[in-house]
Design an enzyme around this catalytic site. Structure first.
Site, PDB file in Angstrom:
ATOM      1  N   ARG A  36      18.179  10.766   2.042  1.00 17.40           N
ATOM      2  CA  ARG A  36      17.591  11.972   3.137  1.00 17.40           C
ATOM      3  C   ARG A  36      18.680  12.642   3.881  1.00 17.40           C
ATOM      4  NH1 ARG A  36      14.173   8.111   7.139  1.00 17.40           N
ATOM      5  NH2 ARG A  36      15.659   6.310   7.190  1.00 17.40           N
TER       6      ARG A  36
ATOM      7  N   GLU B 221      22.139  10.501   4.323  1.00 17.04           N
ATOM      8  CA  GLU B 221      21.858   9.081   4.548  1.00 17.04           C
ATOM      9  C   GLU B 221      21.824   8.571   3.001  1.00 17.04           C
ATOM     10  OE1 GLU B 221      18.685   7.476   7.086  1.00 17.04           O
ATOM     11  OE2 GLU B 221      18.311   6.059   5.446  1.00 17.04           O
TER      12      GLU B 221
ATOM     13  N   ARG C 111      19.980  -4.669   3.075  1.00 20.84           N
ATOM     14  CA  ARG C 111      20.259  -3.494   2.641  1.00 20.84           C
ATOM     15  C   ARG C 111      21.213  -2.778   4.019  1.00 20.84           C
ATOM     16  NH1 ARG C 111      16.905   0.465   1.581  1.00 20.84           N
ATOM     17  NH2 ARG C 111      15.007  -0.454   2.238  1.00 20.84           N
TER      18      ARG C 111
ATOM     19  N   ARG D  20      -3.419  10.425   1.952  1.00 23.03           N
ATOM     20  CA  ARG D  20      -4.487  11.154   2.788  1.00 23.03           C
ATOM     21  C   ARG D  20      -5.173  12.358   1.786  1.00 23.03           C
ATOM     22  NH1 ARG D  20      -0.523  11.496   7.551  1.00 23.03           N
ATOM     23  NH2 ARG D  20      -0.206   9.280   8.297  1.00 23.03           N
TER      24      ARG D  20
ATOM     25  N   ASP E 167       9.954  -2.642  13.883  1.00 24.89           N
ATOM     26  CA  ASP E 167       9.848  -1.296  14.709  1.00 24.89           C
ATOM     27  C   ASP E 167      10.330  -1.432  16.224  1.00 24.89           C
ATOM     28  OD1 ASP E 167       9.869   0.802  13.118  1.00 24.89           O
ATOM     29  OD2 ASP E 167       7.403   0.537  12.835  1.00 24.89           O
TER      30      ASP E 167
ATOM     31  N   ARG F 256       0.864  -1.000  -0.037  1.00 22.94           N
ATOM     32  CA  ARG F 256       0.089   0.123  -0.127  1.00 22.94           C
ATOM     33  C   ARG F 256       0.909   1.285  -0.067  1.00 22.94           C
ATOM     34  NH1 ARG F 256      -0.507   1.607   5.549  1.00 22.94           N
ATOM     35  NH2 ARG F 256      -2.170   2.816   4.983  1.00 22.94           N
TER      36      ARG F 256
ATOM     37  N   TYR G  16      12.257  -6.917   9.292  1.00 23.58           N
ATOM     38  CA  TYR G  16      12.072  -5.575  10.023  1.00 23.58           C
ATOM     39  C   TYR G  16      11.170  -5.421  11.155  1.00 23.58           C
ATOM     40  CZ  TYR G  16      11.934  -0.822  10.728  1.00 23.58           C
ATOM     41  OH  TYR G  16      11.991   0.537  11.198  1.00 23.58           O
TER      42      TYR G  16
HETATM   43  P1  FDA Z   1      19.381  -4.586  17.437  1.00 26.73           P
HETATM   44  O1  FDA Z   1      19.885  -4.583  15.984  1.00 26.73           O
HETATM   45  O2  FDA Z   1      18.872  -3.280  17.707  1.00 26.73           O
HETATM   46  O3  FDA Z   1      20.470  -5.044  18.238  1.00 26.73           O
HETATM   47  C1  FDA Z   1      20.960  -6.410  18.152  1.00 26.73           C
HETATM   48  C2  FDA Z   1      22.249  -6.206  18.826  1.00 26.73           C
HETATM   49  O4  FDA Z   1      22.859  -7.538  18.746  1.00 26.73           O
HETATM   50  C3  FDA Z   1      23.526  -5.299  18.351  1.00 26.73           C
HETATM   51  O5  FDA Z   1      23.605  -4.428  19.494  1.00 26.73           O
HETATM   52  C4  FDA Z   1      24.673  -6.150  17.868  1.00 26.73           C
HETATM   53  O6  FDA Z   1      25.867  -5.332  18.266  1.00 26.73           O
HETATM   54  C5  FDA Z   1      24.364  -7.497  18.607  1.00 26.73           C
HETATM   55  N1  FDA Z   1      25.053  -8.530  18.293  1.00 26.73           N
HETATM   56  C6  FDA Z   1      24.853  -8.982  16.773  1.00 26.73           C
HETATM   57  N2  FDA Z   1      25.500 -10.043  16.680  1.00 26.73           N
HETATM   58  C7  FDA Z   1      26.496 -10.414  17.897  1.00 26.73           C
HETATM   59  C8  FDA Z   1      27.509 -11.282  18.519  1.00 26.73           C
HETATM   60  N3  FDA Z   1      27.918 -12.098  17.605  1.00 26.73           N
HETATM   61  N4  FDA Z   1      27.794 -11.098  19.663  1.00 26.73           N
HETATM   62  C9  FDA Z   1      27.583 -10.038  20.627  1.00 26.73           C
HETATM   63  N5  FDA Z   1      26.437  -9.234  20.136  1.00 26.73           N
HETATM   64  C10 FDA Z   1      25.851  -9.189  18.834  1.00 26.73           C
HETATM   65  N6  FDA Z   1      12.224   1.563  14.830  1.00 26.73           N
HETATM   66  C11 FDA Z   1      11.283   2.274  15.431  1.00 26.73           C
HETATM   67  O7  FDA Z   1      10.250   2.150  15.948  1.00 26.73           O
HETATM   68  N7  FDA Z   1      11.139   3.763  14.538  1.00 26.73           N
HETATM   69  C12 FDA Z   1      12.255   4.292  14.018  1.00 26.73           C
HETATM   70  O8  FDA Z   1      12.195   5.312  13.687  1.00 26.73           O
HETATM   71  C13 FDA Z   1      13.230   3.368  13.555  1.00 26.73           C
HETATM   72  N8  FDA Z   1      13.960   3.868  12.522  1.00 26.73           N
HETATM   73  C14 FDA Z   1      15.040   2.741  12.378  1.00 26.73           C
HETATM   74  C15 FDA Z   1      16.220   3.347  11.312  1.00 26.73           C
HETATM   75  C16 FDA Z   1      16.961   2.570  10.854  1.00 26.73           C
HETATM   76  C17 FDA Z   1      17.985   2.864   9.772  1.00 26.73           C
HETATM   77  C18 FDA Z   1      16.741   1.024  11.190  1.00 26.73           C
HETATM   78  C19 FDA Z   1      17.832  -0.011  10.485  1.00 26.73           C
HETATM   79  C20 FDA Z   1      16.192   0.596  12.119  1.00 26.73           C
HETATM   80  C21 FDA Z   1      15.164   1.420  12.691  1.00 26.73           C
HETATM   81  N9  FDA Z   1      14.153   0.975  13.514  1.00 26.73           N
HETATM   82  C22 FDA Z   1      13.101   2.121  13.950  1.00 26.73           C
HETATM   83  C23 FDA Z   1      13.952  -0.343  14.025  1.00 26.73           C
HETATM   84  C24 FDA Z   1      14.910  -0.589  15.152  1.00 26.73           C
HETATM   85  O9  FDA Z   1      16.163  -0.336  15.138  1.00 26.73           O
HETATM   86  C25 FDA Z   1      14.608  -2.090  15.984  1.00 26.73           C
HETATM   87  O10 FDA Z   1      13.468  -1.977  16.180  1.00 26.73           O
HETATM   88  C26 FDA Z   1      15.506  -2.379  16.879  1.00 26.73           C
HETATM   89  O11 FDA Z   1      16.708  -2.370  16.452  1.00 26.73           O
HETATM   90  C27 FDA Z   1      15.422  -3.822  17.307  1.00 26.73           C
HETATM   91  O12 FDA Z   1      16.218  -4.458  18.285  1.00 26.73           O
HETATM   92  P2  FDA Z   1      16.891  -5.640  18.039  1.00 26.73           P
HETATM   93  O13 FDA Z   1      17.341  -5.865  19.501  1.00 26.73           O
HETATM   94  O14 FDA Z   1      16.066  -6.724  17.592  1.00 26.73           O
HETATM   95  O15 FDA Z   1      18.234  -5.329  17.297  1.00 26.73           O
END
Ligand code: FDA
Length: 380
Positions: free
Chosen positions: A286, A309, A255, A176, A359, A172, A357
């Site tokens: 952006r 970015e 990506r 608006r 949030d 979608r 993905y």
């Molecule tokens: P996250 O990636 O945060 O944490 C995983 C951790 O595991 C990392 O700290 C990493 O270092 C660690 N790790 C990985 N491998 C490892 C290993 N071998 N040993 C030890 N540690 C290890 N959400 C939202 O609600 N609003 C927003 O505006 C945005 N904006 C946004 C922008 C961008 C560019 C991205 C990529 C993502 C967002 N998000 C977002 C999403 C948000 O970042 C996401 O919900 C959280 O990161 C999820 O948390 P996790 O714990 O799943 O992963």
């Protein structure tokens, strides 16, 4: 130690906090030198402005349990996110709304007329039979708006022409038919009053949580590595799913983003927090200007911090940001899920551990549910 949590992003932090509150001793490791995963922020030493180190993070949710949960650790400001897009030297409000449409068509249509116009332009393709992203987008919003706001922006995000991208990438495209340009529709929205860094630190601040930073789960020189602990205790793993199995089924594709940051000698560079760039001639997608996330703070007025970015496919050691999710990836994911089922002492979670993905509010909800329904059962 009762539980090892690998990864201190919002998923790992939530799980660790719940386990700690229930009396379990938790060790939380992360290979980075800070906790909080991608939601982490810190103050820029030169300007004092809070910078979201892995891209702008806006908190929003309609899930009341998640909202109650996060409010235990931080209060939120009343920030409401709004995004604008620069196209051919002119600035338009997003998501596409009546303001965007009237500005674009140099008109003063009401909702009914605008709806009719877009419906007639969207007739060019049938949504159900669209063969690629371009056809799908045109079937939703018509060619003129697609070519202005979607085509080149998407091509920059994916390094691929939308004619070569699968139609399923978009289901979608919200339009608006009023002047509401709030980016999110959720019931609750705001930014942590004293910053993400402080919020995330508070989640880990419990006597039953020991945080160890700079520790990679796969580094066999550190004692809590996979080989040493896999069967010794329950583990919540939030790193990349394919990495856990040494890429046995091939790599899942992602990506990544490149960030180019700069401190400028002006108080305000663009007048808003996020400006999209819709033209192909501008290489970045952006610009984020972080001071605008906290208009209530008394930041200095002489300088500002901006980040451009750029988006591209991840390779090698690049940070995985968005799952690409091709048909090939989905096949691999199924195989990895089978492998994950073969290690019952390890719970895979979070955006990397499930290849989706999420949030922030979704990562938190999913961790709360994993704790209640599965991990806590191990200790029952
Ligand atoms: P996250 O990636 O945060 O944490 C995983 C951790 O595991 C990392 O700290 C990493 O270092 C660690 N790790 C990985 N491998 C490892 C290993 N071998 N040993 C030890 N540690 C290890 N959400 C939202 O609600 N609003 C927003 O505006 C945005 N904006 C946004 C922008 C961008 C560019 C991205 C990529 C993502 C967002 N998000 C977002 C999403 C948000 O970042 C996401 O919900 C959280 O990161 C999820 O948390 P996790 O714990 O799943 O992963």
């Amino acid at each position: 130690m009762d539980l090892l949590v690998v990864g201190s992003g919002l998923f790992g932090l939530t799980l660790a906090e719940r386990a700690a509150v229930s009396g379990r001793k938790v060790v939380l490791i992360d290979r980075r030198d800070h906790i909080g995963g991608n939601a982490y922020s810190s103050s820029d030493p030169e300007t004092g402005i809070e910078i979201h180190r892995y891209g702008s993070h806006l908190f929003h949710t309609s899930n009341a349990s998640v909202w109650d949960y996060v409010n235990k650790f931080t209060s939120f400001t009343d920030y409401e996110h709004r995004v604008f897009s620069t196209f051919r030297g002119e600035v338009f409000p997003l998501p596409i709304n009546l303001g965007t449409i009237n500005q674009f068509f140099r008109s003063s249509m009401g909702p009914g007329e605008a709806r009719k116009l877009i419906a007639s332009q969207a007739k060019e393709f049938e949504s159900g039979t669209a063969r690629n992203l371009e056809e799908r987008a045109i079937s939703l919003i018509g060619r003129p708006l697609y070519e202005a706001f979607i085509r080149d922006y998407t091509a920059k995000q994916w390094q691929t022409s939308p004619e070569e991208l699968p139609a399923e990438i978009i289901s979608r495209l919200p339009v608006r038919y009023n002047y509401d340009n709030r980016y999110f529709n959720d019931t609750f929205e705001g930014l942590p009053t004293d910053g993400y860094g402080a919020w995330l630190e508070r989640m880990a601040d419990h006597k039953n949580i020991e945080v160890r930073l700079g520790v990679d789960f796969f580094d066999e020189d550190q004692p809590l590595n996979r080989k040493a602990v896999e069967e010794a205790l329950p583990i919540v793993y939030t790193g990349p799913l394919d990495r856990y199995f040494d890429y046995a089924e091939g790599r899942l594709s992602w990506r990544t983003l490149d960030f180019e940051s700069e401190v400028l000698d002006v108080g305000d560079f663009q007048g808003t927090s996020v400006m999209n760039y819709a033209d192909m001639a501008v290489p970045y997608t952006r610009i984020h200007e972080f001071r605008h996330f906290h208009p209530e703070r008394d930041y200095q007025r002489e300088k500002t911090f901006i980040t451009r970015e750029y988006s591209r496919f991840a390779e090698g050691v690049d940070e995985p940001y968005y799952p690409v999710n091709t048909a090939h990836d989905r096949e691999r994911l199924l195989k990895y899920r089978e492998l994950a089922n073969s290690v019952p002492s390890v719970f895979f979670g979070g955006r990397l551990g499930t290849y989706q993905y999420l949030d922030m509010h979704m990562a938190i909800a999913s961790a709360l549910s994993l704790w209640t329904n599965k991990v806590s059962e191990v200790f029952a």
